[in-house]
Design an enzyme around this catalytic site. Structure first.
Site, PDB file in Angstrom:
ATOM      1  N   LYS A  98       0.829  -1.204   0.000  1.00  0.00           N
ATOM      2  CA  LYS A  98       0.000   0.000   0.000  1.00  0.00           C
ATOM      3  C   LYS A  98       0.862   1.251   0.000  1.00  0.00           C
ATOM      4  O   LYS A  98       0.602   2.205  -0.747  1.00  0.00           O
ATOM      5  CB  LYS A  98      -0.907   0.006   1.236  1.00  0.00           C
ATOM      6  CG  LYS A  98      -1.785   1.246   1.334  1.00  0.00           C
ATOM      7  CD  LYS A  98      -2.346   1.479   2.724  1.00  0.00           C
ATOM      8  CE  LYS A  98      -1.339   2.140   3.632  1.00  0.00           C
ATOM      9  NZ  LYS A  98      -1.947   2.780   4.824  1.00  0.00           N
ATOM     10  N   ASN A  99       1.910   1.271   0.822  1.00  0.00           N
ATOM     11  CA  ASN A  99       2.724   2.474   0.965  1.00  0.00           C
ATOM     12  C   ASN A  99       3.586   2.760  -0.259  1.00  0.00           C
ATOM     13  O   ASN A  99       4.155   3.849  -0.374  1.00  0.00           O
ATOM     14  CB  ASN A  99       3.593   2.386   2.214  1.00  0.00           C
ATOM     15  CG  ASN A  99       2.778   2.511   3.489  1.00  0.00           C
ATOM     16  OD1 ASN A  99       1.662   3.007   3.479  1.00  0.00           O
ATOM     17  ND2 ASN A  99       3.337   2.030   4.593  1.00  0.00           N
ATOM     18  N   ILE A 135       9.423   7.172  16.352  1.00  0.00           N
ATOM     19  CA  ILE A 135       8.857   7.784  15.145  1.00  0.00           C
ATOM     20  C   ILE A 135       7.561   8.530  15.443  1.00  0.00           C
ATOM     21  O   ILE A 135       7.416   9.701  15.101  1.00  0.00           O
ATOM     22  CB  ILE A 135       8.607   6.719  14.058  1.00  0.00           C
ATOM     23  CG1 ILE A 135       9.894   5.893  13.816  1.00  0.00           C
ATOM     24  CG2 ILE A 135       8.129   7.375  12.774  1.00  0.00           C
ATOM     25  CD1 ILE A 135      11.061   6.676  13.309  1.00  0.00           C
ATOM     26  N   CYS A 190      -4.926   7.658  10.601  1.00  0.00           N
ATOM     27  CA  CYS A 190      -4.797   7.018  11.910  1.00  0.00           C
ATOM     28  C   CYS A 190      -4.314   8.007  12.975  1.00  0.00           C
ATOM     29  O   CYS A 190      -3.503   8.888  12.701  1.00  0.00           O
ATOM     30  CB  CYS A 190      -3.809   5.857  11.834  1.00  0.00           C
ATOM     31  SG  CYS A 190      -4.429   4.415  10.967  1.00  0.00           S
ATOM     32  N   ASP A 199       6.048   0.518  11.789  1.00  0.00           N
ATOM     33  CA  ASP A 199       4.839  -0.218  11.413  1.00  0.00           C
ATOM     34  C   ASP A 199       4.868  -1.680  11.860  1.00  0.00           C
ATOM     35  O   ASP A 199       3.876  -2.390  11.698  1.00  0.00           O
ATOM     36  CB  ASP A 199       4.625  -0.150   9.892  1.00  0.00           C
ATOM     37  CG  ASP A 199       4.032   1.176   9.451  1.00  0.00           C
ATOM     38  OD1 ASP A 199       3.604   1.955  10.316  1.00  0.00           O
ATOM     39  OD2 ASP A 199       3.984   1.424   8.232  1.00  0.00           O
ATOM     40  N   ARG A 230       2.352  13.976  12.854  1.00  0.00           N
ATOM     41  CA  ARG A 230       2.794  13.878  11.462  1.00  0.00           C
ATOM     42  C   ARG A 230       2.537  15.170  10.686  1.00  0.00           C
ATOM     43  O   ARG A 230       1.791  15.185   9.707  1.00  0.00           O
ATOM     44  CB  ARG A 230       2.114  12.688  10.775  1.00  0.00           C
ATOM     45  CG  ARG A 230       2.526  11.359  11.374  1.00  0.00           C
ATOM     46  CD  ARG A 230       2.099  10.178  10.557  1.00  0.00           C
ATOM     47  NE  ARG A 230       0.689   9.886  10.712  1.00  0.00           N
ATOM     48  CZ  ARG A 230       0.075   8.851  10.162  1.00  0.00           C
ATOM     49  NH1 ARG A 230       0.748   8.027   9.393  1.00  0.00           N
ATOM     50  NH2 ARG A 230      -1.199   8.617  10.353  1.00  0.00           N
ATOM     51  N   ARG A 266      -7.799  -0.843   5.663  1.00  0.00           N
ATOM     52  CA  ARG A 266      -7.067   0.243   5.015  1.00  0.00           C
ATOM     53  C   ARG A 266      -5.699  -0.214   4.534  1.00  0.00           C
ATOM     54  O   ARG A 266      -5.146   0.374   3.606  1.00  0.00           O
ATOM     55  CB  ARG A 266      -6.892   1.427   5.971  1.00  0.00           C
ATOM     56  CG  ARG A 266      -8.176   2.187   6.292  1.00  0.00           C
ATOM     57  CD  ARG A 266      -7.894   3.417   7.134  1.00  0.00           C
ATOM     58  NE  ARG A 266      -6.837   4.200   6.550  1.00  0.00           N
ATOM     59  CZ  ARG A 266      -5.684   4.514   7.153  1.00  0.00           C
ATOM     60  NH1 ARG A 266      -5.461   4.108   8.389  1.00  0.00           N
ATOM     61  NH2 ARG A 266      -4.775   5.225   6.530  1.00  0.00           N
TER      62      ARG A 266
END
Length: 417
Positions: free
Chosen positions: A22-23, A326, A116, A304, A121, A396
């Protein structure tokens, strides 16, 4: 609202194939805005975020279609510079249309994104980069407005590593006049995958995958056909599940080089891991050993994968320290694991995890994408039944994860609302 029911105690065995990342897919789909003509992308995962992105691209004037895992995007009709709140609020990656819109249309009006709730961010690094390229930026009424006469190459230093910031500025710079140098750029495989696609479109990008990227601007790009790289986070999740259940799982169609930090930590935890070409075999061993981890930008241990690894450490022998560097809110899943019997103490950005003999099934609630996977993994090794609610987060970012676990022998099912 759907939920996932897991009956714990089964050892995972068998072979499973990983979906596209996805990323990697999201910025590559956005890059199609930079040229006229039909771009064809294969190995695209079937996910809510992909559908949201295609809706956004269609709103901007691109013609989009998806059949199976193949997506076609033709931005010849690109005629709208506004990405509205109703479309952008669903996911933070929507900000990735900002760079292509400014480069192509010389203007953009993009709603500040949602997604999320794992941390702030901020997008200030995106905006600063566009300003250095010559765009005028205004923030008003929840929107970013960017206008330029012509983007021009510049030297841009990112104060902190930003994946989407690197991708956004890289896409803007490919159509800028002159040379752009990005310093302290993100090194993630997804950044390199985007650069590879842009280069195939006719861009001139050198150094992607390193902290310094040099971009020579070109006048125009042309459409391409390209495959999306395998999802390294899905791969890591499946690997951790195999180690967690003392299973024997072979994961195919992946890229082991993208997972060296995860493989290293799983080996320290006692798992036997064999790599051959594009497949990884994981054999979980007893007892699981405690291992400390610290999340870092690539090639460090990925944020992640922190929640999934925390489940593994929850049933390990001994005590481990997990440090999150992060995102400031990425321990939200801890309270749900504690309800299942995990012994975890959070202090600041660190979690002290004392291994217990077993977890206990319970109704739990997913708070974000990776927390959803974490709770499913916890259910796989829990006594009795675990009910994971709010799994729309899972949809997602993971394509049919419960079906893949069923394929490996897990007692797991999705219950439709």
């Amino acid at each position: 609202m759907d939920k996932i029911i897991v009956q714990g105690g089964r050892r995972l065995q068998g072979t499973v194939q990983v979906s596209g990342a996805k990323n990697a897919a999201l910025p590559i789909l956005a890059s199609a805005l930079l040229c006229d003509g039909p771009n064809t992308f294969t190995n695209v995962p079937v996910l809510r975020d992909i559908q949201s992105t295609l809706q956004l691209l269609s709103h901007l004037g691109a013609r989009c279609s998806m059949e199976g895992h193949t997506v076609q995007v033709d931005a010849a009709g690109l005629n709208n510079d506004e990405a509205p709140y109703d479309l952008v609020r669903k996911m933070r990656a929507s900000i990735l249309v900002l760079g292509p819109l400014v480069a192509r249309l010389k203007k953009a009006r993009v709603s500040l994104p949602g997604g999320c709730a794992i941390g702030a961010r901020p997008i200030n690094l995106h905006l600063r980069g566009l300003e250095l390229l010559g765009a005028r930026i205004d923030l008003s009424h929840g929107y970013v407005e960017a206008v330029c006469e012509q983007l021009r190459g510049a030297e841009i230093y990112f104060d902190m590593v930003t994946v989407t910031g690197t991708e956004n500025i890289m896409m803007a710079a490919v159509l800028a006049q002159g040379t752009t140098v990005l310093r302290n750029a993100a090194c993630e495989p997804e950044v390199k995958a985007l650069a590879d696609v842009l280069n195939r479109m006719g861009a001139c990008i050198i150094g992607a995958g390193t902290p310094e990227i040099v971009i020579e601007g070109v006048e125009r790009l042309h459409p391409v056909s390209a495959a999306i790289i395998p999802d390294r986070i899905e791969t890591g999740t499946l690997m951790t599940a195999a180690a967690l259940t003392h299973g024997d799982v072979t994961i195919q169609a992946t890229e082991p080089e993208h997972l060296e930090a995860v493989i290293h930590k799983l080996r320290l935890a006692g798992a036997q891991i064999d790599v051959s070409g594009s497949q990884i075999r994981v054999q979980g061993q007893r007892p699981i050993q405690s291992v400390d981890i610290k999340t870092l930008p690539y090639p460090g241990f990925p944020t992640d994968m922190q929640a999934q690894f925390m489940v593994l450490m929850s049933v390990a022998q001994g005590t481990s320290l997990i440090s999150e560097t992060i995102f400031e809110n990425r321990f939200i899943h801890v309270s749900e694991l504690q309800r299942m019997g995990a012994d975890i103490t959070v202090t600041g950005n660190s979690a002290l995890v004392k291994g217990v003999e077993h977890l206990s099934g319970a109704p739990v609630m997913a708070t974000d994408l990776r927390a959803s996977a974490c709770l499913i993994l916890a259910g796989l090794v829990s006594e009795n039944t675990t009910e994971v609610n709010r799994v729309y987060h899972l949809d997602r970012g993971y394509e049919a994860l419960e079906a893949k676990f069923q394929q490996l022998g897990a007692a797991i099912q999705r219950v439709k609302a």
